[in-house]
Scaffold this motif. Structure first.
Motif, PDB file in Angstrom:
ATOM      1  N   ASP A  21       0.614  -1.061   0.087  1.00  0.00           N
ATOM      2  CA  ASP A  21       0.116  -0.232  -0.440  1.00  0.00           C
ATOM      3  C   ASP A  21       0.408   1.509  -0.269  1.00  0.00           C
ATOM      4  OD1 ASP A  21      -3.024  -1.106  -0.006  1.00  0.00           O
ATOM      5  OD2 ASP A  21      -2.129  -2.022   1.824  1.00  0.00           O
ATOM      6  N   LEU A  25       1.695  -0.048  -5.225  1.00  0.00           N
ATOM      7  CA  LEU A  25       0.479   0.195  -5.071  1.00  0.00           C
ATOM      8  C   LEU A  25      -0.066   1.490  -5.358  1.00  0.00           C
ATOM      9  CD1 LEU A  25      -2.113  -2.458  -3.079  1.00  0.00           C
ATOM     10  CD2 LEU A  25      -1.066  -2.666  -5.416  1.00  0.00           C
ATOM     11  N   SER A  30      -3.920   0.124  -7.463  1.00  0.00           N
ATOM     12  CA  SER A  30      -3.775  -0.525  -8.425  1.00  0.00           C
ATOM     13  C   SER A  30      -2.681  -0.697  -9.114  1.00  0.00           C
ATOM     14  CB  SER A  30      -3.934  -0.185 -10.215  1.00  0.00           C
ATOM     15  OG  SER A  30      -3.370   1.650 -10.037  1.00  0.00           O
ATOM     16  N   LEU A  31      -1.903  -2.616  -9.704  1.00  0.00           N
ATOM     17  CA  LEU A  31      -0.689  -2.534  -9.433  1.00  0.00           C
ATOM     18  C   LEU A  31       0.026  -1.445 -10.744  1.00  0.00           C
ATOM     19  CD1 LEU A  31      -0.705  -6.688  -9.056  1.00  0.00           C
ATOM     20  CD2 LEU A  31       0.674  -4.669  -7.482  1.00  0.00           C
TER      21      LEU A  31
END
Length: 282
Positions: A21, A25, A30-31
């Motif tokens: 986090d 991300l 989102s990756l």
């Protein structure tokens, strides 16, 4: 703070541990694009990719379905380490100790305590309104009327603060009360995590490196907040994302672009280039 491009020994890296986090991300969860391709490229270049998070291993594995059985995971802030689908290390908190933390935080009334029992999590029925916040990290949630009902092994206690006041509560209440018996740390502004003394992302990465014969000087880590500090201190190549709070600059050697600017992906491409492999590119 030095830019990541000033690390002249990126080619020495054999393991890359990355917080999730606000680090790997983006702020929308989102990756980075082409992440699976990047993990494959790292493997070909001799670098093991290792997500390092307070999340449990099953949740982390779901986020990397193509590599769930091929990479390493430093889960539960180092309380549970998995390599190639198998447990490399597990830690257990004594039941009387986790009961004490849970009972105290339950009486606090301003938070939702969670018992992290590896594959599952236990939450009080009264805290069901916070289901979506907890489900983000724990997919198998067992609701109980009292933690006295629980007879299970656990490696972590985490407490959710819906008013995002975990940091002051940690400093004034929880660390003074439990800090001599458990490793307590903030995980962002809404969580406090408790593990056994000596258990952290740093110890988890160290366990993994020992088992794989990787010198910690050849390991790298990227993070953004308090529970990443032990990991950043343990490795030879330490990076924080540009969105990390300024106090984190004292705990790493290099700065990478922010999570929203895909700093981890940028660093991975730099590592690949240093090792003579084609960068994946954004």
């Amino acid at each position: 703070m030095k830019d990541y491009t000033e690390d002249r020994n990126l080619s020495d890296i054999k393991l890359l541990a990355v917080d999730m986090d606000l680090t790997l991300l983006a702020s929308d969860g989102s990756l980075p694009p082409r992440m699976a391709e990047r993990i494959d490229a790292l493997g070909e270049a001799g670098v093991l990719f290792c997500p390092a998070s307070g999340r449990p291993a099953p949740t982390l594995q779901m986020m990397f379905p193509e590599h769930a059985d091929g990479i390493a995971f430093c889960a539960d802030n180092g309380g549970w380490v998995i390599y190639q689908g198998r447990a490399a290390f597990r830690d257990l908190i004594r039941p009387e100790l986790w009961h004490e933390v849970l009972d105290f935080s339950a009486a606090d009334g301003r938070c939702a305590p969670v018992l992290c029992a590896f594959d599952r999590a236990y939450v009080l029925e009264r805290d069901r309104p916070y289901h979506e916040d907890i489900y983000k990290y724990y997919k198998d949630i067992r609701y109980v009327r009292s933690f006295d009902e629980v007879d299970d092994e656990a490696d972590k206690v985490t407490i959710f603060f819906p008013n995002y006041d975990a940091e002051p509560r940690f400093a004034s209440v929880y660390e003074p009360r439990f800090g001599k018996r458990l490793y307590a740390t903030n995980a962002g502004r809404e969580w406090i995590d408790f593990m056994n003394l000596g258990v952290s992302k740093g110890s988890g990465v160290a366990h993994l490196c020992r088992q794989l014969g990787i010198d910690l000087r050849d390991a790298a880590a990227v993070g953004d907040t308090y529970n990443d500090i032990p990991m950043l201190s343990a490795v030879g190549h330490s990076f924080v994302v540009a969105n990390a709070e300024k106090h984190m600059h004292a705990h790493a050697d290099y700065l990478v672009p922010s999570n929203n600017d895909r700093g981890v992906a940028v660093l991975i491409d730099a590592i690949l280039a240093a090792k003579g492999f084609e960068p994946v590119g954004l």
